[in-house]
Design an enzyme around this catalytic site. Structure first.
Site, PDB file in Angstrom:
ATOM      1  N   ILE A 285       0.848  -1.208   0.000  1.00 45.48           N
ATOM      2  CA  ILE A 285       0.000   0.000   0.000  1.00 45.48           C
ATOM      3  C   ILE A 285       0.880   1.255   0.000  1.00 45.48           C
ATOM      4  O   ILE A 285       0.482   2.313  -0.495  1.00 45.48           O
ATOM      5  CB  ILE A 285      -1.002  -0.003   1.193  1.00 45.48           C
ATOM      6  CG1 ILE A 285      -2.176   0.975   0.940  1.00 45.48           C
ATOM      7  CG2 ILE A 285      -0.339   0.337   2.517  1.00 45.48           C
ATOM      8  CD1 ILE A 285      -3.083   0.617  -0.204  1.00 45.48           C
TER       9      ILE A 285
ATOM     10  N   LYS B 188      -2.036  -3.350  16.924  1.00 48.16           N
ATOM     11  CA  LYS B 188      -2.357  -2.072  16.279  1.00 48.16           C
ATOM     12  C   LYS B 188      -3.044  -1.130  17.280  1.00 48.16           C
ATOM     13  O   LYS B 188      -2.797   0.072  17.295  1.00 48.16           O
ATOM     14  CB  LYS B 188      -3.251  -2.308  15.062  1.00 48.16           C
ATOM     15  CG  LYS B 188      -2.532  -2.985  13.898  1.00 48.16           C
ATOM     16  CD  LYS B 188      -3.350  -2.888  12.623  1.00 48.16           C
ATOM     17  CE  LYS B 188      -2.534  -3.379  11.433  1.00 48.16           C
ATOM     18  NZ  LYS B 188      -3.189  -3.075  10.146  1.00 48.16           N
TER      19      LYS B 188
HETATM   20  N1  LIG Z   1      -7.103  -3.431   4.389  1.00 46.84           N
HETATM   21  C1  LIG Z   1      -6.525  -4.444   3.781  1.00 46.84           C
HETATM   22  O1  LIG Z   1      -7.143  -5.131   2.951  1.00 46.84           O
HETATM   23  C2  LIG Z   1      -5.080  -4.737   4.062  1.00 46.84           C
HETATM   24  C3  LIG Z   1      -4.434  -5.746   3.333  1.00 46.84           C
HETATM   25  C4  LIG Z   1      -3.083  -5.961   3.574  1.00 46.84           C
HETATM   26  C5  LIG Z   1      -2.395  -5.213   4.527  1.00 46.84           C
HETATM   27  N2  LIG Z   1      -3.078  -4.261   5.231  1.00 46.84           N
HETATM   28  C6  LIG Z   1      -2.368  -3.405   6.218  1.00 46.84           C
HETATM   29  O2  LIG Z   1      -1.615  -2.424   5.477  1.00 46.84           O
HETATM   30  C7  LIG Z   1      -0.439  -2.070   6.216  1.00 46.84           C
HETATM   31  C8  LIG Z   1       0.788  -2.209   5.314  1.00 46.84           C
HETATM   32  O3  LIG Z   1       0.860  -3.545   4.871  1.00 46.84           O
HETATM   33  P1  LIG Z   1       1.530  -3.919   3.463  1.00 46.84           P
HETATM   34  O4  LIG Z   1       1.070  -5.317   3.136  1.00 46.84           O
HETATM   35  O5  LIG Z   1       1.338  -2.826   2.490  1.00 46.84           O
HETATM   36  O6  LIG Z   1       3.054  -3.961   3.898  1.00 46.84           O
HETATM   37  P2  LIG Z   1       4.271  -4.712   3.147  1.00 46.84           P
HETATM   38  O7  LIG Z   1       4.149  -4.499   1.689  1.00 46.84           O
HETATM   39  O8  LIG Z   1       4.348  -6.125   3.607  1.00 46.84           O
HETATM   40  O9  LIG Z   1       5.546  -3.948   3.740  1.00 46.84           O
HETATM   41  C9  LIG Z   1       5.644  -2.549   3.814  1.00 46.84           C
HETATM   42  C10 LIG Z   1       7.084  -2.142   4.018  1.00 46.84           C
HETATM   43  O10 LIG Z   1       7.511  -2.428   5.341  1.00 46.84           O
HETATM   44  C11 LIG Z   1       8.945  -2.429   5.332  1.00 46.84           C
HETATM   45  N3  LIG Z   1       9.442  -3.624   6.031  1.00 46.84           N
HETATM   46  C12 LIG Z   1       9.170  -4.912   5.737  1.00 46.84           C
HETATM   47  N4  LIG Z   1       9.883  -5.730   6.540  1.00 46.84           N
HETATM   48  C13 LIG Z   1      10.633  -4.939   7.339  1.00 46.84           C
HETATM   49  C14 LIG Z   1      11.582  -5.191   8.370  1.00 46.84           C
HETATM   50  N5  LIG Z   1      11.903  -6.436   8.727  1.00 46.84           N
HETATM   51  N6  LIG Z   1      12.128  -4.124   8.973  1.00 46.84           N
HETATM   52  C15 LIG Z   1      11.823  -2.868   8.616  1.00 46.84           C
HETATM   53  N7  LIG Z   1      10.950  -2.565   7.631  1.00 46.84           N
HETATM   54  C16 LIG Z   1      10.357  -3.584   7.011  1.00 46.84           C
HETATM   55  C17 LIG Z   1       9.402  -2.510   3.872  1.00 46.84           C
HETATM   56  O11 LIG Z   1       9.906  -1.239   3.476  1.00 46.84           O
HETATM   57  P3  LIG Z   1      11.471  -1.056   3.054  1.00 46.84           P
HETATM   58  O12 LIG Z   1      11.926  -2.340   2.464  1.00 46.84           O
HETATM   59  O13 LIG Z   1      11.404   0.059   2.044  1.00 46.84           O
HETATM   60  O14 LIG Z   1      12.180  -0.681   4.291  1.00 46.84           O
HETATM   61  C18 LIG Z   1       8.102  -2.838   3.149  1.00 46.84           C
HETATM   62  O15 LIG Z   1       8.080  -2.354   1.826  1.00 46.84           O
HETATM   63  C19 LIG Z   1      -0.405  -3.000   7.450  1.00 46.84           C
HETATM   64  O16 LIG Z   1      -0.899  -2.302   8.563  1.00 46.84           O
HETATM   65  C20 LIG Z   1      -1.342  -4.139   7.064  1.00 46.84           C
HETATM   66  O17 LIG Z   1      -1.932  -4.761   8.188  1.00 46.84           O
HETATM   67  C21 LIG Z   1      -4.393  -3.999   5.012  1.00 46.84           C
END
Ligand SMILES: NC(=O)c1ccc[n+]([C@@H]2O[C@H](COP(=O)([O-])OP(=O)(O)OC[C@H]3O[C@@H](n4cnc5c(N)ncnc54)[C@H](OP(=O)(O)O)[C@@H]3O)[C@@H](O)[C@H]2O)c1
Length: 323
Positions: free
Chosen positions: A23, A140
């Site tokens: 996202i 959260k």
């Molecule tokens: N509403 C929905 O349908 C829905 C669906 C999925 C997720 N969500 C929520 O959306 C939010 C973001 O989720 P997402 O799936 O977009 O995230 P994601 O793509 O899994 O990760 C986001 C970023 O977090 C950083 N990250 C990952 N592992 C890390 C680590 N070990 N240490 C430090 N940074 C790290 C990375 O950035 P860098 O590599 O650039 O550092 C990565 O690009 C969460 O709160 C999730 O619960 C909601």
């Protein structure tokens, strides 16, 4: 009215944590497209970094964003935060509690006008899902409480279901499937919002004085849909017919209680969103605002229009596996 309000608000400097993520990339692009100076805090690039992340970082820079490479390390976070007005975290779920460092850094820096933590899902202060999802949301919620206790100006966003993400998960639009799984009886309404709209609304909300210290819920009226309606709409658009394989609520509840962590979480999320109808089954409280009422002139993509994207070949790059 909306235009005037936006013109009146000055452009902000926005820092996004997790901006290279699923996202996050939409947030970064929305922030740039709305004219804000945009900084992306991202872990250093090394031999393990995927080519797609390197390419995305280059794309951000070519669009005008500033990349700050660093681990989630307190001193560097403080230094970076001092350069911006607004902080948006879209960190991955396993990093949710790492946001305590961001909260401490915002407290120390003392200049942040708004912080939006990595929520972006169900309204976590309201819903009561099965235990594995409840435990997921507890973290959260702990972040929300820490932000309030620190006296940091915030907006908590409940974006509901990511539209393209769940269309991919439910319909498998790019696979040659004959059968589609339906969770429960397929009759509970969910809300599937397109990721680009979620990001555009979030950048608007982050800059809006009306949303300071409020919960904003993305209940876009054209995006309420049941699984059965979604499948029928897809059948109409593709001219195909799919068998529907129903998985009973009892089976999902049982899986949620018996699967080992973390596999017990996705089934519990499915139960909450698609069987219990947790995105729609409560009235908004005084402190909760519906986002489309704030920006009536913004034209978001309806779920019907979102499905049209999936008719186009090649597929959009934004599909993520539901883990
Ligand atoms: N509403 C929905 O349908 C829905 C669906 C999925 C997720 N969500 C929520 O959306 C939010 C973001 O989720 P997402 O799936 O977009 O995230 P994601 O793509 O899994 O990760 C986001 C970023 O977090 C950083 N990250 C990952 N592992 C890390 C680590 N070990 N240490 C430090 N940074 C790290 C990375 O950035 P860098 O590599 O650039 O550092 C990565 O690009 C969460 O709160 C999730 O619960 C909601």
């Amino acid at each position: 009215m909306e235009e005037k309000r936006e013109m009146a608000s000055e452009k902000s400097k926005i820092l996004v944590f997790g901006g290279t993520g699923y996202i996050g990339k939409y947030m970064v692009k929305a922030s740039i497209s709305l004219g804000h100076q945009t900084l992306v805090y991202s872990r250093p690039i090394n031999h393990k970094t995927s080519p797609s992340k390197i390419q995305l970082c280059q794309e951000f820079v070519s669009m005008g964003a500033t990349l700050i490479h660093g681990e989630l390390e307190y001193d560097q976070i403080v230094t970076t935060i001092k350069k911006v007005d607004i902080v948006i975290s879209t960190l991955a779920y396993p990093q949710v509690l790492d946001q305590l460092k961001i909260i401490d850094a915002i407290k120390t820096a003392g200049n942040i006008k708004r912080f939006l933590p990595s929520d972006f899902g169900v309204e976590e202060d309201t819903v009561k899902p099965l235990p594995p999802f409840q435990a997921f949301l507890d973290k959260k919620r702990a972040i929300r409480r820490a932000i309030e206790a620190a006296g940091i100006p915030y907006t908590f966003v409940s974006a509901n279901a990511y539209g393209a993400y769940f269309v991919n998960f439910l319909l498998h639009p790019y696979e040659d499937v004959q059968e589609i799984t339906v969770y429960g009886n397929g009759e509970s309404k969910a809300i599937l919002n397109y990721e680009e709209d979620i990001a555009m609304y979030t950048i608007k909300v982050a800059n809006d004085p009306r949303t300071c210290n409020r919960i904003v819920i993305y209940r876009l009226p054209k995006n309420f849909i049941t699984q059965n309606e979604l499948i029928s709409l897809w059948e109409k658009k593709t001219g195909r017919n799919f068998n529907r394989a129903f998985v009973s609520e009892e089976e999902i509840v049982k899986l949620s209680a018996t699967l080992p962590p973390p596999q017990d979480v996705p089934v519990s999320i499915i139960h909450s969103i698609f069987i219990k109808g947790d995105l729609v089954n409560f009235e908004l409280r005084e402190d909760q605002i519906e986002v489309s009422e704030l920006y009536p002139d913004y034209k978001y993509k309806s779920i019907d229009e979102l499905l049209d994207i999936f008719l186009v070949d090649p597929p959009p790059p934004a599909s993520a596996a539901f883990e």
